[in-house]
Design a protein around this motif. Sequence first.
Motif, PDB file in Angstrom:
ATOM      1  N   GLN A 200      45.467  38.576   5.367  1.00  0.00           N
ATOM      2  CA  GLN A 200      45.183  37.824   6.571  1.00  0.00           C
ATOM      3  C   GLN A 200      43.734  38.035   6.980  1.00  0.00           C
ATOM      4  O   GLN A 200      43.212  39.145   6.917  1.00  0.00           O
ATOM      5  N   ALA A 201      43.083  36.945   7.399  1.00  0.00           N
ATOM      6  CA  ALA A 201      41.706  37.036   7.867  1.00  0.00           C
ATOM      7  C   ALA A 201      41.697  37.738   9.221  1.00  0.00           C
ATOM      8  O   ALA A 201      42.321  37.262  10.174  1.00  0.00           O
ATOM      9  N   ASP A 202      41.008  38.863   9.294  1.00  0.00           N
ATOM     10  CA  ASP A 202      40.983  39.627  10.546  1.00  0.00           C
ATOM     11  C   ASP A 202      39.574  40.089  10.899  1.00  0.00           C
ATOM     12  O   ASP A 202      39.400  41.001  11.701  1.00  0.00           O
ATOM     13  N   ASP A 203      38.579  39.458  10.301  1.00  0.00           N
ATOM     14  CA  ASP A 203      37.194  39.796  10.592  1.00  0.00           C
ATOM     15  C   ASP A 203      36.548  38.611  11.311  1.00  0.00           C
ATOM     16  O   ASP A 203      36.618  37.475  10.836  1.00  0.00           O
ATOM     17  N   THR A 204      35.923  38.869  12.437  1.00  0.00           N
ATOM     18  CA  THR A 204      35.350  37.802  13.254  1.00  0.00           C
ATOM     19  C   THR A 204      34.329  36.983  12.487  1.00  0.00           C
ATOM     20  O   THR A 204      34.344  35.744  12.527  1.00  0.00           O
ATOM     21  N   GLU A 206      33.993  36.559   9.234  1.00  0.00           N
ATOM     22  CA  GLU A 206      34.615  35.758   8.181  1.00  0.00           C
ATOM     23  C   GLU A 206      35.308  34.528   8.752  1.00  0.00           C
ATOM     24  O   GLU A 206      35.196  33.426   8.202  1.00  0.00           O
ATOM     25  N   ILE A 207      36.020  34.703   9.848  1.00  0.00           N
ATOM     26  CA  ILE A 207      36.744  33.585  10.442  1.00  0.00           C
ATOM     27  C   ILE A 207      35.773  32.553  11.002  1.00  0.00           C
ATOM     28  O   ILE A 207      35.935  31.340  10.788  1.00  0.00           O
ATOM     29  N   ARG A 231      43.747  37.587  16.580  1.00  0.00           N
ATOM     30  CA  ARG A 231      43.260  38.940  16.858  1.00  0.00           C
ATOM     31  C   ARG A 231      42.513  39.495  15.658  1.00  0.00           C
ATOM     32  O   ARG A 231      42.886  39.248  14.511  1.00  0.00           O
ATOM     33  N   THR A 232      41.488  40.263  15.931  1.00  0.00           N
ATOM     34  CA  THR A 232      40.717  40.912  14.874  1.00  0.00           C
ATOM     35  C   THR A 232      40.626  42.403  15.185  1.00  0.00           C
ATOM     36  O   THR A 232      41.127  42.876  16.211  1.00  0.00           O
ATOM     37  N   PRO A 237      38.830  41.843  20.657  1.00  0.00           N
ATOM     38  CA  PRO A 237      39.589  41.429  19.468  1.00  0.00           C
ATOM     39  C   PRO A 237      39.733  39.917  19.328  1.00  0.00           C
ATOM     40  O   PRO A 237      40.133  39.443  18.269  1.00  0.00           O
ATOM     41  N   THR A 238      39.451  39.170  20.389  1.00  0.00           N
ATOM     42  CA  THR A 238      39.587  37.717  20.344  1.00  0.00           C
ATOM     43  C   THR A 238      38.334  37.080  19.764  1.00  0.00           C
ATOM     44  O   THR A 238      37.267  37.700  19.709  1.00  0.00           O
ATOM     45  N   ILE A 239      38.458  35.818  19.343  1.00  0.00           N
ATOM     46  CA  ILE A 239      37.338  35.080  18.743  1.00  0.00           C
ATOM     47  C   ILE A 239      36.939  33.951  19.690  1.00  0.00           C
ATOM     48  O   ILE A 239      37.734  33.043  19.956  1.00  0.00           O
TER      49      ILE A 239
END
Length: 631
Positions: A200-204, A206-207, A231-232, A237-239
């Motif tokens: 799962q993509a969890d890096d700001t 990268e997303i 969430r990251t 944690p939010t984008i």
Amino acid sequence: MTDLGDFSEYDGGADASASGDDTTAGDDGQSLAAGDVRESAAGAGESAFEETAVEPRGEDVGIGALCVSQGLRVAEDEEDTTLKAYVTRENRSSVRIGGYLLAPYPDRTATAASQTQASRSTSGETLFCRITGLEYAQQYHADDATEIHARRAMRTDGIEEADYKFVASLEPVAILYDDDGELKRRMTDRVPTPQTVIKQADDTEEIKTGLKIPDEGVFLGHLSVGGEKVRTAASPPTIDYRLKDDYEAGDPLVFRHTLVAGGTGSGKTHGAKNVLRQYLADERTYPMEDGRSVQPAVVQFDPQDEYAQMHDDNPDLDDAFARRLEREGVAYGGVEETTAFVPKVGSASYAASHHRAEQVEFTIPFSMVHDNPWLVAGSGLNDNQYGALVSVLLPRFRRDYGPNGTYDEFTTFLDDPALREELDESGRVHEATFDAVRRRVFGFSHVFDQDARPITDLISEFVRPGGLSVVPTYHITDSRATEAIVLALSSLLIDEKLSNDPTYDRIKETPLILGMDEAHNFLTDADSVQAGKVIKKFTEAAKQGRKERLGLFLITQDPQDIDDAVFKQINTTIVLNLGDEDAIKSVNIPSNLESKVPYMEKGQMVVYSPDNSEPVELIGLPNCLTRHGRD
């Protein structure tokens, strides 16, 4: 006659006898108990049967792997692309449709595109993709559509996940790659290998890179999937989702126009206030042709009398929430430079106990009709009648009464029977056409030239850098009068913005955001001459907005009623909950997001802005950044 070797001497009778006595014969003819056989086998080491571990050793990484048996194909045509992944048991509950996944490529081979650019150092390529479907499939062939399977399920608490495959269908979005330390994206031009581990993509970073979301700009909300914020591992944690607002990557999107569409109770006004508050931040400026950087002015037409509240702070916005806003660079608090410009219409009175903004009363001078004749035409004039008004009657009135002639003088002018007879005999205006024009221009005595200052004398106050001018029309019960006022003011602003020889330099030299709530009432597709003139004017304004620093900010609950000529110029569409199927179809968002619109909760939105990012789902702020709602 047998090739079975030692097994050719097999004695079935002896085996049966041994089975019955629970003994077996050894080489020396002695009998051994079955328990002794097991004990002997256990001590025999490698000669005994060994148990094989079902679970692989080590720790799991990611949530599953791409599987070629389900299809693994990347093609230019999206319909020909097949990309599926098996999701392991422990991760199935955390996977959602619309979620974002990463599938790294196993090598660092430079692509053909990179080979043509010597400066690019491509490494660590990763496929960024989105989950478009989830399905259970049978692990083993069996018919579970039976009475026994159903009743067994009814008497147990759950299923054995190991008995089923859980497969996710993926849509490639982009390939992420490192270019001299900077993460970039490009179109998908490689197919990943089978058994590639997905996570799962969890890096700001990268997303945001995968979705092409800018790092800076005007804040709209936080990225979400299925109504839950993404969430990251970062803090926060939010984008955050932002609209481009500088000239480094093209024109600021505010000058390429915005549409906010949402039904009653969807949070449309709440969200619109929060966006407009960002444009009124102290630090937000735009460069002008003369080299100055100027704050934008916002003029907001307000049929429900809600936007003047932006003058006041929101009493429900606590310190903890304010600190979060400051960390994310979101402007909040009342806009001191807010003024309610109240149109004087007959005996209608305006009450404003719900806000503390300054109030300035004004009127529309009839002199504005000379530049925009359709303001006094009402609706229903045909081409012949409109031509008589524009080419004959208004020029004759201007000649006789001067450029500042009043509306009362104009009606007196049309009441002259000698004028009617003269124009008919000369063949310039037929008497029936004259009468039709006269009937339609009557009925505006409560709109023009009222006992208040003309808006043309208030331009420097009406258009102020960093200021919000709200035009409330809630107190006006006559829809014809409301339409005339809104279109008179918006036409004045647009004409001055687009003019090469403006009368009011303040309008021309100030970045301007023209906000219009219930825009469908003024920009609707209609057959009348007047409607055609209005649409033409706004379409031209939309086309030249980038050059002239003019942005349209349209708000509506009936987007299907806005004329296509204007709609086509909208670059950013913000869609909240809409229940009407025609309205949903008209906003032209991707089908995967379109299906979510009727089910979105208050504050949830879809943003479709092709020049800013991939289409995404957002959740707006739970609190309004200024005062909102009446006690």
